[in-house]
Write a protein that holds these residues in place. Structure first.
Motif, short mmCIF file in Angstrom:
data_model
loop_
_atom_site.label_atom_id
_atom_site.label_comp_id
_atom_site.label_asym_id
_atom_site.label_seq_id
_atom_site.Cartn_x
_atom_site.Cartn_y
_atom_site.Cartn_z
N GLY A 295 4.39 10.11 -6.16
CA GLY A 295 5.56 10.97 -6.37
C GLY A 295 6.40 11.10 -5.06
O GLY A 295 5.09 11.79 -4.34
N ILE A 296 7.37 10.79 -4.44
CA ILE A 296 7.91 12.25 -3.56
C ILE A 296 9.48 12.32 -3.55
O ILE A 296 9.89 12.30 -4.96
N VAL A 297 9.57 13.55 -3.49
CA VAL A 297 10.77 14.10 -3.98
C VAL A 297 11.81 14.05 -2.46
O VAL A 297 11.31 14.55 -1.93
N ILE A 298 13.33 13.67 -2.55
CA ILE A 298 14.30 14.13 -1.47
C ILE A 298 14.70 14.50 -2.07
O ILE A 298 15.91 14.05 -3.45
N ALA A 299 15.44 15.82 -1.69
CA ALA A 299 17.09 16.90 -1.86
C ALA A 299 17.55 17.33 -0.65
O ALA A 299 17.29 17.04 -0.20
N LYS B 23 24.95 18.37 -5.47
CA LYS B 23 23.51 18.32 -5.28
C LYS B 23 23.16 17.18 -6.03
O LYS B 23 23.07 16.62 -6.51
N LEU B 24 22.03 16.33 -4.18
CA LEU B 24 21.24 15.26 -4.48
C LEU B 24 20.20 15.79 -4.96
O LEU B 24 19.20 16.29 -3.44
N ARG B 25 19.11 15.27 -5.68
CA ARG B 25 17.79 15.30 -6.01
C ARG B 25 17.03 13.59 -6.83
O ARG B 25 17.72 12.99 -7.21
N LEU B 26 16.46 13.62 -5.58
CA LEU B 26 15.96 11.91 -6.18
C LEU B 26 14.36 12.11 -5.76
O LEU B 26 13.90 12.94 -5.66
N ILE B 27 13.44 11.33 -7.60
CA ILE B 27 12.56 11.63 -7.28
C ILE B 27 12.29 9.82 -7.62
O ILE B 27 12.72 9.49 -8.23
N VAL B 28 11.23 9.76 -6.74
CA VAL B 28 10.62 7.63 -6.82
C VAL B 28 8.98 8.31 -7.28
O VAL B 28 8.34 9.04 -6.08
N ASP C 248 1.05 -0.87 0.55
CA ASP C 248 -0.36 -0.08 -0.17
C ASP C 248 1.57 1.08 -0.48
O ASP C 248 0.25 2.30 -0.91
N VAL C 249 1.65 1.27 -0.17
CA VAL C 249 2.95 2.85 1.10
C VAL C 249 3.73 2.97 -0.48
O VAL C 249 3.29 3.73 -1.03
N LEU C 250 3.80 1.53 -1.05
CA LEU C 250 4.90 1.65 -2.05
C LEU C 250 3.70 2.11 -3.49
O LEU C 250 4.05 2.93 -4.14
#
Length: 108
Positions: free
Chosen positions: A30-34, A50-55, A21-23
């Motif tokens: 979508g989720i963004v981690i910066a 600079k790190l940017r991660l989009i899932v 369910d979480v996935l």
């Protein structure tokens, strides 16, 4: 003193959401981690990362305008074919130029 039988089970059937369910929610929304990493020495900036991660799901990413994998030759066979065709055309043009230069040289 509490016993193990009285503690709630964190991943048991009583938990509100399971991993699937979480996935599903993360991929749907979508989720963004910066984050930024900076290394300074005596007020001199030596390195900035600079790190940017989009899932997100592919559909959600396309909805957000993110589709870089479609044009990356390492990830897309269609993009690789386009790159090879472009490279082939450039090499043919270069070969024609060299042949013309050789013919002109022989004519002198």
């Amino acid at each position: 003193m509490t016993t193990a039988g009285r503690l709630p089970e964190p991943y048991g059937p009583s938990s509100g959401a399971n991993l699937a369910d979480v996935l599903e929610r993360v991929l749907d929304k979508g989720i963004v981690i910066a984050g930024d990493i900076r290394i300074n020495l005596l007020d001199i900036e030596l390195l900035t990362i600079k790190l940017r991660l989009i899932v997100a799901s592919v559909d959600k990413a396309k909805e957000m305008g993110i589709d870089w994998w479609e044009d990356d030759p390492a990830l897309s066979s269609g993009a690789r074919r386009k790159e090879l065709a472009r490279e082939n055309q450039e090499l043919r043009q270069r070969l024609e130029e060299l042949e013309r230069a050789g013919i002109e040289e022989e004519a002198r």
